[in-house]
Design a protein around this motif. Structure first.
Motif, PDB file in Angstrom:
ATOM      1  N   ARG A   1       5.192   9.047  -8.365  1.00 28.78           N
ATOM      2  CA  ARG A   1       4.292  10.259  -7.736  1.00 28.78           C
ATOM      3  C   ARG A   1       5.061  11.621  -8.189  1.00 28.78           C
ATOM      4  N   ARG A   2       6.261  11.605  -8.089  1.00 25.69           N
ATOM      5  CA  ARG A   2       7.005  12.925  -8.350  1.00 25.69           C
ATOM      6  C   ARG A   2       6.976  13.118 -10.027  1.00 25.69           C
ATOM      7  N   TRP A   3       6.984  11.896 -10.817  1.00 21.93           N
ATOM      8  CA  TRP A   3       6.928  12.317 -12.304  1.00 21.93           C
ATOM      9  C   TRP A   3       5.569  12.191 -12.892  1.00 21.93           C
ATOM     10  N   GLY A   4       4.641  12.193 -11.726  1.00 26.07           N
ATOM     11  CA  GLY A   4       3.195  12.392 -12.179  1.00 26.07           C
ATOM     12  C   GLY A   4       2.715  11.205 -12.885  1.00 26.07           C
ATOM     13  N   LYS A   5       3.333  10.141 -12.950  1.00 24.62           N
ATOM     14  CA  LYS A   5       2.857   8.781 -13.564  1.00 24.62           C
ATOM     15  C   LYS A   5       1.784   8.077 -13.062  1.00 24.62           C
ATOM     16  N   ILE A   6       1.824   8.394 -11.490  1.00 31.31           N
ATOM     17  CA  ILE A   6       0.667   7.685 -10.872  1.00 31.31           C
ATOM     18  C   ILE A   6       0.269   8.419  -9.685  1.00 31.31           C
ATOM     19  N   ALA A   7      -1.179   8.357  -9.329  1.00 28.88           N
ATOM     20  CA  ALA A   7      -1.394   9.079  -7.959  1.00 28.88           C
ATOM     21  C   ALA A   7      -1.552   8.240  -6.906  1.00 28.88           C
ATOM     22  N   VAL A   8      -0.713   8.509  -5.986  1.00 28.90           N
ATOM     23  CA  VAL A   8      -0.720   7.700  -4.587  1.00 28.90           C
ATOM     24  C   VAL A   8      -0.756   8.710  -3.403  1.00 28.90           C
ATOM     25  N   SER A   9      -1.439   8.413  -2.514  1.00 28.35           N
ATOM     26  CA  SER A   9      -1.615   9.180  -1.041  1.00 28.35           C
ATOM     27  C   SER A   9       0.028   9.094  -0.552  1.00 28.35           C
ATOM     28  N   GLU A  10       0.192  10.223   0.170  1.00 23.03           N
ATOM     29  CA  GLU A  10       1.371  10.149   0.921  1.00 23.03           C
ATOM     30  C   GLU A  10       1.368   9.375   2.152  1.00 23.03           C
ATOM     31  N   ASN A  11       0.116   9.178   2.514  1.00 19.98           N
ATOM     32  CA  ASN A  11      -0.105   8.155   3.668  1.00 19.98           C
ATOM     33  C   ASN A  11       0.308   6.762   3.364  1.00 19.98           C
ATOM     34  N   VAL A  12       0.240   6.205   2.296  1.00 20.21           N
ATOM     35  CA  VAL A  12       0.496   5.031   1.664  1.00 20.21           C
ATOM     36  C   VAL A  12       2.065   4.917   1.537  1.00 20.21           C
ATOM     37  N   VAL A  13       2.806   5.870   1.112  1.00 16.02           N
ATOM     38  CA  VAL A  13       4.289   6.035   1.204  1.00 16.02           C
ATOM     39  C   VAL A  13       4.777   5.753   2.558  1.00 16.02           C
ATOM     40  N   VAL A  14       4.050   6.724   3.354  1.00 16.58           N
ATOM     41  CA  VAL A  14       4.439   6.631   4.907  1.00 16.58           C
ATOM     42  C   VAL A  14       4.498   5.227   5.660  1.00 16.58           C
ATOM     43  N   PHE A  15       3.362   4.622   5.522  1.00 17.13           N
ATOM     44  CA  PHE A  15       2.928   3.237   5.869  1.00 17.13           C
ATOM     45  C   PHE A  15       4.073   2.340   5.395  1.00 17.13           C
ATOM     46  N   ILE A  16       4.343   2.412   3.972  1.00 15.39           N
ATOM     47  CA  ILE A  16       5.336   1.376   3.501  1.00 15.39           C
ATOM     48  C   ILE A  16       6.896   1.668   4.037  1.00 15.39           C
ATOM     49  N   LEU A  17       7.174   2.937   4.293  1.00 19.84           N
ATOM     50  CA  LEU A  17       8.331   3.234   4.753  1.00 19.84           C
ATOM     51  C   LEU A  17       8.177   2.699   6.351  1.00 19.84           C
ATOM     52  N   LEU A  18       7.367   2.994   7.008  1.00 22.27           N
ATOM     53  CA  LEU A  18       7.460   2.449   8.494  1.00 22.27           C
ATOM     54  C   LEU A  18       7.659   0.954   8.704  1.00 22.27           C
TER      55      LEU A  18
END
Length: 497
Positions: free
Chosen positions: A40-57
């Motif tokens: 996401r930070r390198w601009g290679k993929i578009a993913v919602s932050e909510n998805v990352v939050v869910f996975i981290l949980l």
């Protein structure tokens, strides 16, 4: 309930053994979260932050559960203390940093800690790094120190500063002159190195037991001494081999390379002779029944290997079994192994088929000539099965332990010319059955522990047939009698007792 889980108990062990399965969840979640965040930070993929939050949980939750299960598993003992501590604290670190990354990413600490987002990326990276390091320690705890790097190839091995690759012994090398062999150094220790020290050595000591040195083997582990000099039948390292392979206490564990029958015979003989450290074979009493196991050490095959050792069977040459028949047998769940390619003899085992019954014995008719080892221990057969077993003319070893076998069935075996070993442990076989087969020409050993056979019958048969080993279990008087009689307690074929 909580007090039970905080100490070594069956409940703690039950839950703790889920640790290897649970621990894969935080590994996967954290790696996915890290990759998504980098992408996401390198601009290679578009993913919602909510998805990352869910996975981290879920990475934090699963890491916490993995820590709990890991702690419960550690209560069973048998692990290197320092390595276990490192693994534990790294695992706790994974959970802590995973929770920290989730809290920051989900803005849970935004008001209390405005600069919290600065620790987000370091937290997720540290958690990922600790996961990899803890995984390495976990592999070493389970399989021995250096498990993950043990087979590192060159040139990477030299670049990493690892010592040269040392080959693990997988078989016993032939002995030029077995009579001059030092029993412990040349016979016992190689057996232990090939089958036992993977789990009982300096790098891994399950049950606090080490078997890589004689002094430590004699000292034993958390269950006491591994052996009692002069009493193999009462020695824990032998008794565990007598248990069914599916038993949790059976050693080596199911799925690991098992000790062969001759190997356990040699270990038992060494123990019965007092477990000497420096005695040669020529200095010890060698019963007739143990001589074939010793003789096999001078040949190309290790003692107890899949080479046929019975003198009568050695001369046999039977037609090759139909490949389609063997395939059909294997499809039913039976284990079919070729014991001798040039003789076409087979071993058939129903170790994984407790429901195998009398009717299914019909399946073995097409290979009646080829079957020489038959393992039906722990199955549902009765005396009716022996009508078919008695038609296997080249049968040399028979396991019917832990079945409904009685005198009626065992008596049907009398006509078999090559049958040298019978295991009727924990059956209904009594004195009549023992006496019915004791005079068989080829019979060398019969195991009757926990059957209906009495000590008096064992004594009578022993006097009448002095070359026949009748193993009647862990009775001290019987063991002493065997030793007094010249150590005729040859433990031939003890493995599957």
């Amino acid at each position: 309930m909580y007090s039970i889980l905080l100490q070594d108990s069956s409940w703690a062990t039950f839950i703790g053994r889920f640790h290897p399965a649970i621990v894969h969840f935080p590994i996967g979640f954290l790696l996915i979260a890290a990759l998504l965040e980098l992408g996401r930070r390198w601009g290679k993929i578009a993913v919602s932050e909510n998805v990352v939050v869910f996975i981290l949980l879920w990475s934090a939750i699963s890491a916490t559960f993995a820590c709990g299960a890991g702690y419960l598993l550690s209560l069973s003992g048998g692990y290197d203390v320092n390595l276990l501590d490192n693994h534990m604290w790294k695992g706790i670190g994974v959970a802590v940093f995973a929770w920290a990354a989730w809290l920051v990413k989900s803005d849970k600490l935004q008001k209390a800690l405005p600069a919290g987002k600065l620790i987000y990326l370091p937290a997720i990276l540290v958690a990922t790094a600790l996961t990899l390091s803890a995984g390495h320690d976990g592999g070493s705890l389970t399989h021995g120190e250096g498990y993950l790097t043990q087979y590192t190839p060159e040139p990477f091995r030299s670049l990493a500063g690892l010592p040269p690759l040392k080959a693990e012994p997988t078989e016993i090398k032939p002995i030029a002159d077995v009579q001059q062999a030092v029993v412990y150094t040349d016979i016992v220790q190689p057996i232990l190195q090939t089958k036992c020290t993977q789990c009982h050595s300096s790098s891994k000591s399950k049950g606090d037991l080490r078997m890589d040195q004689l002094a430590l083997l004699a000292k034993g582990g958390e269950n006491g001494p591994a052996f009692i000099a002069g009493k193999s039948a009462e020695s824990d390292m032998i008794k565990r081999c007598l248990l069914p392979e599916n038993d949790d206490e059976h050693m080596p564990p199911k799925g690991k390379p098992q000790l062969t029958t001759d190997q356990i015979a040699l270990l038992s003989w060494w123990i019965d002779q007092g477990a000497p450290a420096d005695k040669k074979v020529s200095q010890l009493t060698v019963p007739e029944a143990i001589k074939p196991a010793l003789a096999s050490l001078t040949k190309g095959a290790p003692a107890g290997s899949d080479k046929i050792s019975e003198p009568g069977v050695l001369s046999l040459k039977v037609p090759k079994a139909d490949d389609r028949v063997i395939e059909d047998l294997r499809k039913t769940g039976l284990i079919v192994n070729t014991l001798s390619q040039d003789q076409n003899l087979l071993e058939i085992s129903a170790v994984n088929l407790p429901g195998f019954n009398d009717k299914q014995m019909e399946l073995l008719k097409p290979v009646a000539q080829q079957v020489t080892w038959l393992k039906l221990g722990g199955t549902s057969i009765t005396d009716a099965a022996f009508e078919q077993i008695a038609k296997f003319p080249n049968l040399s070893k028979l396991h019917v332990e832990h079945t409904a076998t009685s005198d009626k069935g065992i008596a049907m075996l009398k006509p078999l010319p090559y049958l040298g070993y019978i295991n009727v442990v924990d059956t209904k076989v009594g004195d009549a059955g023992l006496k019915a087969v004791a005079g068989m020409k080829a019979l060398r050993s019969i195991y009757v522990w926990q059957s209906a056979v009495t000590d008096s019958a064992v004594s009578q048969v022993g006097k009448q047939f002095p070359d026949l080993l009748v193993m009647n279990g862990f009775n001290e008087a019987t063991a002493a009698e065997f030793v007094k009689a010249g150590d005729k307690s040859d433990p031939e074929e003890v493995k599957n007792k």
